[in-house]
Scaffold this active site. Structure first.
Site, PDB file in Angstrom:
ATOM      1  N   LYS A   6       0.862  -1.193   0.000  1.00  0.00           N
ATOM      2  CA  LYS A   6       0.000   0.000   0.000  1.00  0.00           C
ATOM      3  C   LYS A   6       0.890   1.231   0.000  1.00  0.00           C
ATOM      4  O   LYS A   6       1.860   1.289   0.750  1.00  0.00           O
ATOM      5  CB  LYS A   6      -0.859  -0.050   1.269  1.00  0.00           C
ATOM      6  CG  LYS A   6      -1.735   1.138   1.524  1.00  0.00           C
ATOM      7  CD  LYS A   6      -1.695   1.556   2.989  1.00  0.00           C
ATOM      8  CE  LYS A   6      -0.369   2.199   3.339  1.00  0.00           C
ATOM      9  NZ  LYS A   6      -0.266   2.767   4.681  1.00  0.00           N
ATOM     10  N   ASP A 133      -5.410   0.793   9.051  1.00  0.00           N
ATOM     11  CA  ASP A 133      -5.104   0.673   7.620  1.00  0.00           C
ATOM     12  C   ASP A 133      -5.727  -0.550   6.968  1.00  0.00           C
ATOM     13  O   ASP A 133      -5.656  -0.692   5.751  1.00  0.00           O
ATOM     14  CB  ASP A 133      -3.582   0.477   7.469  1.00  0.00           C
ATOM     15  CG  ASP A 133      -2.891   1.763   7.108  1.00  0.00           C
ATOM     16  OD1 ASP A 133      -3.593   2.766   6.924  1.00  0.00           O
ATOM     17  OD2 ASP A 133      -1.657   1.731   7.002  1.00  0.00           O
TER      18      ASP A 133
HETATM   19  O1  C5P Z   1      -4.100   1.088  13.754  1.00  0.00           O
HETATM   20  P1  C5P Z   1      -2.662   0.691  13.636  1.00  0.00           P
HETATM   21  O2  C5P Z   1      -2.267  -0.346  14.636  1.00  0.00           O
HETATM   22  O3  C5P Z   1      -2.262   0.347  12.255  1.00  0.00           O
HETATM   23  O4  C5P Z   1      -1.831   1.998  13.988  1.00  0.00           O
HETATM   24  C1  C5P Z   1      -0.581   1.991  14.614  1.00  0.00           C
HETATM   25  C2  C5P Z   1      -0.446   3.231  15.484  1.00  0.00           C
HETATM   26  O5  C5P Z   1      -0.367   4.397  14.655  1.00  0.00           O
HETATM   27  C3  C5P Z   1      -1.619   3.477  16.390  1.00  0.00           C
HETATM   28  O6  C5P Z   1      -1.464   2.815  17.605  1.00  0.00           O
HETATM   29  C4  C5P Z   1      -1.592   4.981  16.577  1.00  0.00           C
HETATM   30  O7  C5P Z   1      -0.654   5.324  17.568  1.00  0.00           O
HETATM   31  C5  C5P Z   1      -1.057   5.480  15.246  1.00  0.00           C
HETATM   32  N1  C5P Z   1      -2.127   5.932  14.344  1.00  0.00           N
HETATM   33  C6  C5P Z   1      -2.694   7.191  14.523  1.00  0.00           C
HETATM   34  N2  C5P Z   1      -3.680   7.612  13.686  1.00  0.00           N
HETATM   35  C7  C5P Z   1      -4.110   6.821  12.680  1.00  0.00           C
HETATM   36  C8  C5P Z   1      -3.551   5.543  12.468  1.00  0.00           C
HETATM   37  C9  C5P Z   1      -2.545   5.131  13.330  1.00  0.00           C
HETATM   38  O8  C5P Z   1      -2.308   7.939  15.431  1.00  0.00           O
HETATM   39  N3  C5P Z   1      -5.069   7.277  11.883  1.00  0.00           N
END
Ligand code: C5P
Length: 281
Positions: A6, A133
């Protein structure tokens, strides 16, 4: 099944929620390269991992592939299991959604294998619970992503575009990059109608950025070299960071120019991961 890489062609941070997650506006596309997921019938849930980047990835319940499988099995009331194989071709923690794409592709593969009968939107809900994501990776087409990653709108069709992906081999944790981000917030940069030509796409992208770049550079200074080396390649129209890094991409109009640039960059930087790929439509 391919779990494609991606790439965020732009990523604007619009604000921050009380729970710490950031509100985004991003143009997400998928490259025609990625990890591979296959699944066959089995009484238990089991995962094997092979491929160039298999080392350092545990095949236990911390793996997003098994988390995705367990979540689907529970929510769809499935009683059987699956033998899942992940071939890890993409570098880990590298801003091109490898884990998220693996999870989304696992959900797709197992929905088919188990013939799951899900409610509309249920798969998207399971995906979002696995990571911000993951929902956009379910469909793997050019998309505008809003909210924290959960609001998805079609962005294509795009003109034919080639990418050269380059990663310096330094894992860059997403959460740390978001935490370090500072400064003012950006606004939306979506188009009403997709650009019909490569130049039109380029002009639009030139008015956008990846707002995570300064924070990612602080955590992984080698990103500066990747951006500079990509930008210096012949025919590279734009060089930019994807996601929270450290993978960056160069944008190219045609296959030949991209493949020549790939060969040149591989010679210049033998230690980097460098791959040419077309954008999937
Ligand atoms: O959701 P995911 O585990 O992929 O995201 C990893 C980290 O990135 C989250 O724990 C968060 O701290 C940060 N994040 C964020 N805003 C988003 C996506 C991710 O702050 N829209």
């Amino acid at each position: 099944m391919l779990a494609p890489a991606k790439v965020n062609l732009y990523l604007h941070v619009l604000g921050k929620r009380d729970d710490g997650y950031h509100l985004l506006d991003s143009l997400v596309v998928f490259a025609g390269i990625g990890d591979e997921i296959s699944a066959s019938e089995c009484a238990e849930l089991a995962l094997t991992i092979d491929g160039h980047f298999a080392d350092g990835l545990a095949a236990d319940q911390t793996n997003l592939v098994l988390k995705a499988a367990s979540a689907l099995r529970e929510q769809a009331g499935v009683r059987t299991g699956a033998q899942i194989r992940l071939t890890k071709n993409l570098p880990l923690a590298s801003g091109i959604g490898g884990g998220s794409s693996d999870a989304a592709t696992t959900l797709q593969a197992l929905t088919g294998l188990w013939r799951c009968d899900l409610l509309p939107g249920q798969l998207q809900k399971i995906a979002l619970a696995l990571g911000a994501d993951v929902p956009v990776c379910l469909n793997a087409k050019p998309s505008f992503v809003g909210g924290i990653g959960d609001e998805i709108a079609a962005a294509g069709p795009l003109p034919s575009v080639w990418l050269l992906l380059a990663n310096p081999g330094v894992a860059t944790p997403t959460a740390s990059v978001f935490k370090k981000r500072s400064g003012p917030y950006s606004s939306h940069a979506r188009w009403n109608r997709p650009p019909a030509t490569f130049d039109g796409l380029l002009r639009h992208l030139e008015g956008t950025r990846n707002d995570l770049t300064p924070a990612a550079l602080e955590i992984t200074p080698a990103i500066a070299d990747v951006l500079a080396d990509l930008a210096a390649l012949p025919h590279c129209a734009l060089a930019r960071l994807s996601g929270s890094g450290a993978t960056c991409f160069g944008l190219f109009e045609d296959e030949q120019g991209t493949v020549e640039a790939e060969q040149l960059l591989r010679r210049q930087r033998p230690g980097w991961w460098v791959r040419a790929a077309r954008i999937m439509m």
